[in-house]
Motif scaffolding. Sequence first.
Motif, PDB file in Angstrom:
ATOM      1  N   SER A 113       0.833  -1.193   0.000  1.00  0.00           N
ATOM      2  CA  SER A 113       0.000   0.000   0.000  1.00  0.00           C
ATOM      3  C   SER A 113       0.873   1.249   0.000  1.00  0.00           C
ATOM      4  O   SER A 113       1.895   1.296   0.681  1.00  0.00           O
ATOM      5  N   LEU A 114       0.467   2.245  -0.787  1.00  0.00           N
ATOM      6  CA  LEU A 114       1.148   3.537  -0.833  1.00  0.00           C
ATOM      7  C   LEU A 114       0.098   4.646  -0.896  1.00  0.00           C
ATOM      8  O   LEU A 114      -0.955   4.471  -1.524  1.00  0.00           O
ATOM      9  N   THR A 115       0.399   5.775  -0.265  1.00  0.00           N
ATOM     10  CA  THR A 115      -0.494   6.938  -0.286  1.00  0.00           C
ATOM     11  C   THR A 115       0.313   8.155  -0.697  1.00  0.00           C
ATOM     12  O   THR A 115       1.467   8.307  -0.307  1.00  0.00           O
ATOM     13  N   GLY A 116      -0.308   9.024  -1.491  1.00  0.00           N
ATOM     14  CA  GLY A 116       0.348  10.248  -1.913  1.00  0.00           C
ATOM     15  C   GLY A 116      -0.647  11.151  -2.617  1.00  0.00           C
ATOM     16  O   GLY A 116      -1.845  10.878  -2.645  1.00  0.00           O
ATOM     17  N   ILE A 117      -0.129  12.203  -3.211  1.00  0.00           N
ATOM     18  CA  ILE A 117      -0.956  13.182  -3.909  1.00  0.00           C
ATOM     19  C   ILE A 117      -0.886  12.917  -5.414  1.00  0.00           C
ATOM     20  O   ILE A 117       0.189  12.712  -5.968  1.00  0.00           O
ATOM     21  N   ALA A 118      -2.056  12.942  -6.055  1.00  0.00           N
ATOM     22  CA  ALA A 118      -2.130  12.766  -7.505  1.00  0.00           C
ATOM     23  C   ALA A 118      -1.609  14.022  -8.194  1.00  0.00           C
ATOM     24  O   ALA A 118      -1.919  15.136  -7.772  1.00  0.00           O
ATOM     25  N   LEU A 119      -0.819  13.836  -9.230  1.00  0.00           N
ATOM     26  CA  LEU A 119      -0.161  14.947  -9.914  1.00  0.00           C
ATOM     27  C   LEU A 119      -1.139  15.910 -10.587  1.00  0.00           C
ATOM     28  O   LEU A 119      -1.049  17.119 -10.431  1.00  0.00           O
ATOM     29  N   HIS A 120      -2.089  15.397 -11.352  1.00  0.00           N
ATOM     30  CA  HIS A 120      -2.945  16.243 -12.165  1.00  0.00           C
ATOM     31  C   HIS A 120      -4.185  16.736 -11.433  1.00  0.00           C
ATOM     32  O   HIS A 120      -4.630  17.851 -11.647  1.00  0.00           O
ATOM     33  N   SER A 121      -4.758  15.906 -10.561  1.00  0.00           N
ATOM     34  CA  SER A 121      -5.984  16.294  -9.863  1.00  0.00           C
ATOM     35  C   SER A 121      -5.727  16.910  -8.499  1.00  0.00           C
ATOM     36  O   SER A 121      -6.572  17.633  -7.972  1.00  0.00           O
ATOM     37  N   GLY A 122      -4.579  16.612  -7.886  1.00  0.00           N
ATOM     38  CA  GLY A 122      -4.280  17.119  -6.555  1.00  0.00           C
ATOM     39  C   GLY A 122      -4.970  16.361  -5.437  1.00  0.00           C
ATOM     40  O   GLY A 122      -4.826  16.702  -4.267  1.00  0.00           O
ATOM     41  N   HIS A 123      -5.706  15.297  -5.764  1.00  0.00           N
ATOM     42  CA  HIS A 123      -6.386  14.491  -4.741  1.00  0.00           C
ATOM     43  C   HIS A 123      -5.390  13.621  -3.991  1.00  0.00           C
ATOM     44  O   HIS A 123      -4.417  13.154  -4.582  1.00  0.00           O
TER      45      HIS A 123
END
Length: 176
Positions: free
Chosen positions: A46-56
Amino acid sequence: GSASIPHVIRAGAVRMYIMLRRAQRLRGVSRGARSRGLNTLAAEASLTGIALHSGHESTVRIVPAPAHAGIHFVRVDLSGDTVIQASVRNVTSTVLSTTIGSGDGAVSVGTIEHLMAALCGMGVGACRVEVSAPELPILDGSAAPWVAAIRSAGVVAATQGGSADARPFASPSSVR
């Protein structure tokens, strides 16, 4: 003369394919096992982070799957049928990133290319990728965090019944 854009893209894809094949050979993953989807993860990753294009914020959970199941993305933030098979037939966009979607266009997952490269490079052909947003996190902008997560979970031969065989494949000590 100058090379056309499609030619340059094709040449880059061929170079990436050759690098991935070399990494797989160094690890001892057989060509047959890679091509038939016989490898999966030994445990969840499992990994969590910020989406590049949407910012979600996006959390991705990679779950082991039975042999020959293929790679499937599942949007867990939506209700209903949100399963999308990772297939070139399901690519809906390649503008700035690779997006796959359902046949009716109701469900999609974007920025999958780094995870797909890591799965291919590590010899994983069967897993379920659960995503909590419309796009995967960009992390550091490479496949390295995905490779590290897959390596930490372990890669094993998948069985027909869905549980993994306890014989892990050797993994490379470094990614070049």
